[in-house]
Design an enzyme around this catalytic site. Sequence first.
Site, mmCIF file in Angstrom:
data_model
loop_
_atom_site.group_PDB
_atom_site.id
_atom_site.type_symbol
_atom_site.label_atom_id
_atom_site.label_comp_id
_atom_site.label_asym_id
_atom_site.label_seq_id
_atom_site.Cartn_x
_atom_site.Cartn_y
_atom_site.Cartn_z
ATOM 1 N N CYS A 92 -22.977 -1.715 11.104
ATOM 2 C CA CYS A 92 -24.406 -1.828 10.786
ATOM 3 C C CYS A 92 -25.071 -0.489 10.468
ATOM 4 C CB CYS A 92 -25.130 -2.489 11.951
ATOM 5 S SG CYS A 92 -24.557 -4.169 12.238
ATOM 6 N N ILE A 93 -25.214 0.360 11.495
ATOM 7 C CA ILE A 93 -26.067 1.547 11.344
ATOM 8 C C ILE A 93 -25.588 2.508 10.244
ATOM 9 C CG2 ILE A 93 -27.268 3.393 12.614
ATOM 10 C CD1 ILE A 93 -27.890 0.689 13.775
#
Length: 442
Positions: A280-281
């Site tokens: 994600c990040i």
Amino acid sequence: MTSQEFKNKLQARTARVGLIGLGYVGLPLALLFNEQRFPVTGFDIDKKKVDTLNSGGSYIYRIPSTEIDVARQGGFSATADFARLRDMDAIVICVPTPLNEYHEPDLSYIVSTAESIAPHLRAGQLIILESTTYPGTTEEVLVPILEKGNPSGLKATRAKEGGAFYVAFSPEREDPGNQTVARRDIPKVVGGLDPCASELAAGLYGSVFNRVVLVSTPAAAEMTKLLENIYRCVNIALVNELKLLSLRMGINIWEVIEAASTKPFGFQAFYPGPGLGGHCIPIDPFYLSWKAKAFDFHTRFIELAGEVNLQMPYHVVASVGAALNERRKTINGSKVLVLGVAYKKDIDDLRESPSLTIIELLQQQGAQVSYHDPYFKFVGRGRKYDLQMECASLDNLGQYDCVLIVTDHSDYDYPRIVRESQLVVDTRNATKGISSRNLVRC
Ligand SMILES: NC(=O)c1ccc[n+]([C@@H]2O[C@H](COP(=O)([O-])OP(=O)(O)OC[C@H]3O[C@@H](n4cnc5c(N)ncnc54)[C@H](O)[C@@H]3O)[C@@H](O)[C@H]2O)c1
């Protein structure tokens, strides 16, 4: 099926739910619907996963096979036969959304999933996209493929047009490894293509989640997820930069964060580390910066945060070099044990893990690198790495010139690691409270 019939089915728990993509997001979600007594079918192109689930096994560490068994008794099954999508009332898409080699969104998984739904689409079905993506994907990519590809010429419902199937976006907000917040307690953000699609999607999620938060469009829901992850990415970059400065100034950044965290308002703690990891990040913010270019907009915070965070594995390797240098050694020829290859503590996920970059950088500089991770017996080949390494034992730590803590798994006995190693470099403050001449925090 009319929307009222759909609602009746939700209430009676007879609405058939199909989950596409049985990975870290899709499988737990399938189990959650199953737990709430919905008839659930999981779809995946990975035949091995399908077979494992259908024989009562699990391939995700935190989901024990007993949970799969219980789900199967409750009617859950998996399949690679996408013709069965026709039998579903709601279809939830949880396929990957990585970046390609040019750091641009790779929507190929969403596209091929949409193409496999379209031939089986029928009136009254609700299709929800959960994969993280840039604002506009649901309306501009998913809906046109579904509309063009279905043989009956069905159209999605839209505010003024009338149509036959419903579409919504709802981001997945799970925090892997987080034991404190139950999945059902994470509010579910939902944005439908029109009010009716929103209402049905809210009804579906409301049956399994404790709170549903409606936004006005799929794009608003897509943007909500990106805001959350960009917020994390930028704040992690900020604290990483302040850590580098603090090291130079001889200040302990961890002590500073702890002190700042005592402020009862206006401050949320983020922690420095060896670099970003996970699906994600490190990825999601660049979905937005790519899309922003179509609007002549340059997302400077995202780019700057990316720049700072990408440098962190290089900083770690430089710190190992400096610590060895103090002991009249070089990286070249030194034996280094990397502790933890998962991208964060207590999980079995390697994706984008900074450990992999750090191992490669150390190898390039001539170190003999070993690793240990309780969640990985072997590290082979992935999208961006090819290591072919086996998990080392922790028995003889003294043989290594340096033990490098990259992932602070809870299982490790840190006092023992410091006591028995020649040199420990700690990137996570896992050795908090321990003092030793053999210990370097970086
Ligand atoms: N993992 C997380 O913690 C997390 C958290 C929030 C959001 N997300 C988002 O959720 C989405 C899924 O992530 P994940 O971590 O579950 O990925 P994953 O790689 O663990 O699982 C994806 C699954 O989709 C399957 N798949 C791929 N193409 C397919 C197709 N055409 N048809 C059917 N199945 C297909 C794969 O075989 C795999 O089992 C991504 O968009 C991700 O950004 C993930």
